[in-house]
Write an enzyme that holds these catalytic residues in place. Structure first.
Site, mmCIF file in Angstrom:
data_model
loop_
_atom_site.group_PDB
_atom_site.id
_atom_site.type_symbol
_atom_site.label_atom_id
_atom_site.label_comp_id
_atom_site.label_asym_id
_atom_site.label_seq_id
_atom_site.Cartn_x
_atom_site.Cartn_y
_atom_site.Cartn_z
ATOM 1 N N ASP A 109 0.864 -1.177 0.000
ATOM 2 C CA ASP A 109 0.000 0.000 0.000
ATOM 3 C C ASP A 109 0.907 1.236 0.000
ATOM 4 O O ASP A 109 1.999 1.209 0.585
ATOM 5 C CB ASP A 109 -0.857 0.048 1.263
ATOM 6 C CG ASP A 109 -1.972 -0.978 1.278
ATOM 7 O OD1 ASP A 109 -1.988 -1.873 0.399
ATOM 8 O OD2 ASP A 109 -2.833 -0.897 2.175
ATOM 9 N N SER A 249 7.950 5.015 5.494
ATOM 10 C CA SER A 249 9.047 4.288 4.860
ATOM 11 C C SER A 249 8.768 4.193 3.370
ATOM 12 O O SER A 249 7.731 4.659 2.886
ATOM 13 C CB SER A 249 9.221 2.897 5.485
ATOM 14 O OG SER A 249 8.012 2.419 6.019
#
Length: 294
Positions: A109, A249
């Site tokens: 995602d 991240s």
């Protein structure tokens, strides 16, 4: 402020209080002085230990409410710590993976942008120019991706932080490059070369359908760990590759020239400096020679 699109063609502007704080911290001398200790590996590891403690469970409910996270799409607890919650698994069937051989899928995602790697193995990410050699610290390997594409999948804290292999293939041994932990928010990339300074790890996947794909996981502000499972050399599409501990991240993919055609909507939005929201397992491109969506 930056723009984000969905696959239905809707574009919105993102300008949260967090974004404005990070913009100030990266854009001003006083802010950069405050940032210096925060991006160090030692502080990141300390933060990871705190968020893995039992007491950190108190942070879960406020985070779910603030992020508007629908927990019906995830396996339910009980969670031992905040990091245990952060690394939660999706409920069975919640992240279906497109299995058609010609479909190139998202490993996670996140918000994706796609950039062409030029003949000199250089690439533009937002307003910052990178060379693939500096990203990988390997000139010979960088040459393998000249003329191909760099895919940047940026994960925010509210996203699902587990990621998968994008095709069946044979995986190489990992290469870890130590570094610091800048945020991967776009405001930071405008000020510092995030992806060549942050801690990162990559491996090569010799795939059945897309040539040799490089996958790199990049740690970010307050991310204590990149956790890759290492379950053998032969991997399959949709198999979980690993997960991140707390924080935003990024996953970078590199594809070789003539192997993958990105979907047209992703390319058009990327040319406009707009990131596109995608889900793990959905199609984002096609094997070269196959028609691309969009």
């Amino acid at each position: 402020m930056y723009r984000i699109a969905n696959r239905k063609g809707n574009v919105r502007e993102q300008d949260s209080a967090q974004d404005r704080l990070l913009e100030w911290m990266y854009g001003h001398m006083a802010g950069r002085l405050l940032l210096r200790p925060l991006i160090s590996p030692a502080v990141s590891k300390l933060g990871g230990r705190i968020l893995s403690s039992g007491a950190s469970r108190l942070l879960i409910r406020p985070f779910v409410r603030a992020g508007g996270i629908d927990m019906a799409g995830y396996e339910q607890g009980p969670f031992r710590s905040y990091n245990d919650f952060f690394q939660r698994k999706a409920a069975p069937g919640a992240r279906p993976v497109e299995m058609a051989p010609e479909c190139f899928v998202s490993p996670c995602d996140g918000k994706v942008s796609v950039s062409k790697i030029d003949r000199r193995s250089a690439v533009q990410i937002k307003h910052t120019r990178y060379t693939v050699e500096r990203l990988l610290r390997n000139r010979k390997l960088a040459e393998l991706y000249a003329g191909g594409y760099l895919w940047v999948f940026r994960l925010s804290v509210e996203d699902y932080h587990r990621y998968i292999y994008i095709d069946r293939g044979v995986e190489s041994k990992p290469v870890r490059i130590p570094g610091v932990y800048h945020t991967v928010n776009p405001v930071a990339n405008d000020e510092v070369p995030v992806y060549k300074e942050n801690t990162r790890e990559y491996s090569l996947l010799r795939t059945e359908n897309f040539g040799t794909v490089l996958q790199m996981e990049v740690g970010a502000l307050l991310v204590g760990k990149i956790v890759n499972h290492r379950r053998g050399n032969v991997v399959r599409r949709g198999q979980e590759k690993g997960m991140f501990a707390f924080g935003g991240s990024t996953i970078l993919l590199m594809t070789q020239k003539g192997k993958v055609s990105p979907d047209r909507d992703l390319m058009e939005y990327s040319r406009q400096g707009i990131e596109t929201m995608v889900r793990q397992g959905e199609t984002v491109g096609r094997a070269a020679g196959k028609r691309s969506a969009g």
